[in-house]
Design a protein around this motif. Sequence first.
Motif, PDB file in Angstrom:
ATOM      1  N   TYR A 149     -19.888  28.616 -78.032  1.00 17.07           N
ATOM      2  CA  TYR A 149     -19.872  27.689 -79.173  1.00 17.07           C
ATOM      3  C   TYR A 149     -18.995  26.531 -78.756  1.00 17.07           C
ATOM      4  CZ  TYR A 149     -19.641  26.517 -84.244  1.00 17.07           C
ATOM      5  OH  TYR A 149     -19.749  25.925 -85.481  1.00 17.07           O
ATOM      6  N   ARG A 172     -16.549  32.090 -87.523  1.00 13.63           N
ATOM      7  CA  ARG A 172     -16.598  33.296 -86.690  1.00 13.63           C
ATOM      8  C   ARG A 172     -16.965  34.519 -87.555  1.00 13.63           C
ATOM      9  NH1 ARG A 172     -13.103  34.615 -81.883  1.00 13.63           N
ATOM     10  NH2 ARG A 172     -12.215  32.573 -82.272  1.00 13.63           N
ATOM     11  N   TRP A 183     -15.360  30.179 -77.296  1.00 14.45           N
ATOM     12  CA  TRP A 183     -15.304  29.085 -78.267  1.00 14.45           C
ATOM     13  C   TRP A 183     -14.673  27.944 -77.499  1.00 14.45           C
ATOM     14  CZ3 TRP A 183     -17.038  29.875 -83.375  1.00 14.45           C
ATOM     15  CH2 TRP A 183     -17.397  31.202 -83.669  1.00 14.45           C
TER      16      TRP A 183
END
Length: 535
Positions: A161, A225, A238
Amino acid sequence: MIRDQLADAIRSALGELGVDAPPTVGLERPARREHGDWSTNVALASAKAAGRPPRQIAQALAERLTVDAPPHVDKVEVAGPGFVNLHLAPTWLHEVLRDVVDAGVDGYARHDVGHGRRVQVEFVSANPTGPIHVGNGWFASYGDALGRLFERTGHEVTREYYVNDTGGQIRRLGASVLARADGEPVPEDGYASGFVKGLASAYEGPHDVEEAGRWAAGKILGFIRHQMEAVNISYDEWFSQASIEDSAAVGETVDLLAERGLVSERDGALWLRTADFGDPREERVLRKADGDFTYLAGDLAYHRNKLLIRGFDLVVNVWGADHHGQVASLKAGVQALGVAPERLEVRLGQMISLTSGRMSKRAGNAVDLDDLVDEIGADAMRILSLSTSIDQPTTIDLDRVRAESRESPVYYVQYAHARIASIHRVAAERGVARQPLADVDLGLLVHERELEVLRSLSELPDVVLVALDERAPHKVATWVRELADRFHGFYHDCYVMGDGVAPALTQARLWLVEATRIGLAVGLDLLGVSAPESM
RNA sequence: GCCCCCGUAGCUCAGGGGACAGAGCGACGGACUUCUAAUCCGACGGUCGCAGGUUCGAAUCCUGCCGGGGGCACCA
């Protein structure tokens, strides 16, 4: 594998007939039962080169294959313009059953086409300015399922992400938080959502937009999340955009491009020559006249990190179609960095909208993913989003989705799995132990319902490969539904245990049921959907 | 203007060179004394947007047109 055996037999038969076989022998499973179990179009495909009518070649081929029959083949027919249809004895499907059971959930339909290549799938990457919405959720399911397909086919997968935790975005978020905290209206370009309002009341930091923005983004990211975990998605990374932009990475990337002689300065700006790398534009700006780097420069630094520093063999970005405009310049820029173009793939998903209109955080008409999941459940949400191609623009009618959630296809498939678990339980209660497969007479499985189940199971390895190649996890959803459909038919017509079922048939059917369980479990796992023992 | 995606049953969508186009939902009619009826079975329903072309064969590939969505920054 049966297909290879048949293809070899066809190839050598053609050789004996003096016909040049095409490089790959076309073998497919006909849509219609009466066309046999397998069908080949080689006669049609090679007619022109051989200078003979297709039906004549087909006829000769059929005769050869009748005289010298490959395993399981018991009838060969010529049909239509020149198809050669192979009718196989059920024994070929009994072998499929053995293959499935031997391989198990872990091994069936597993391939090693990836040879351990490292693949990164980046998906969602929505700005942390609020919870992610249902549209993002669609691409989340897709990205995750794509990762599962890569994993099953011998790739090492990283789910990532990309977090936009920098710049104007964050300052606007911070300004919104501070405004709310002060009881003032949020700025014109701010975020007026209830979520931000809730955060503001908890903010205790200094009155600084940067500080407040970072703080809020962190909180929001934690919530995202949580939203992802609620649909069975877990990211490996992330990746912070700030970590790229606050470091020297962007400058280094631009320098690298300059060293390659692809950068020039004009009108105070720094330009990258991209035309030679498939970009319809001649040049793109890397550094604006005001001295700031453009988004493209940052994105190139990020992709340099992915492809050259972390060194993924393949990077797949899952984007919404509204980012279409970025693709050409990014791909060109990455090539300018010396990366082979096939190492970067951008999958564009067409827009997801609600019947009430296109979803937008700013417009405030977005529905949070977790709200929908609370209503219909994670499994229904995943099946819903994974049932259609991402090339298909989708309009979600939430009222309808809610109303139909109890009839979601997911329950149809899960119910099949639960029924199987129930059969195993009842068998145990009744003291019916499964004998070793080698001792069981699978030849008893000749009911059309039984054979249909096995035919479905035989297709899964191909389905996985096609779904991978086409980056189309929805094909797995289509398949698993079909397997469940055939199992329900079997369940209805073929009792496993009970009056009038001979013990030997019970044994064979128990193994058929077990093979089905394996198929359902593999399919559901590829979709990230749970396989319940009972419902 | 240029680029990408889509147009298939009343609705939502599969099928994306192969033989008579499929499923779910909706609507119609049936099936539970056996392992879960969240199931099964039957019937209904389609000029595959339109027109050309390629091919032995086109819903599928190519071209054009029509309709819908998205994109074409020294914004991110």
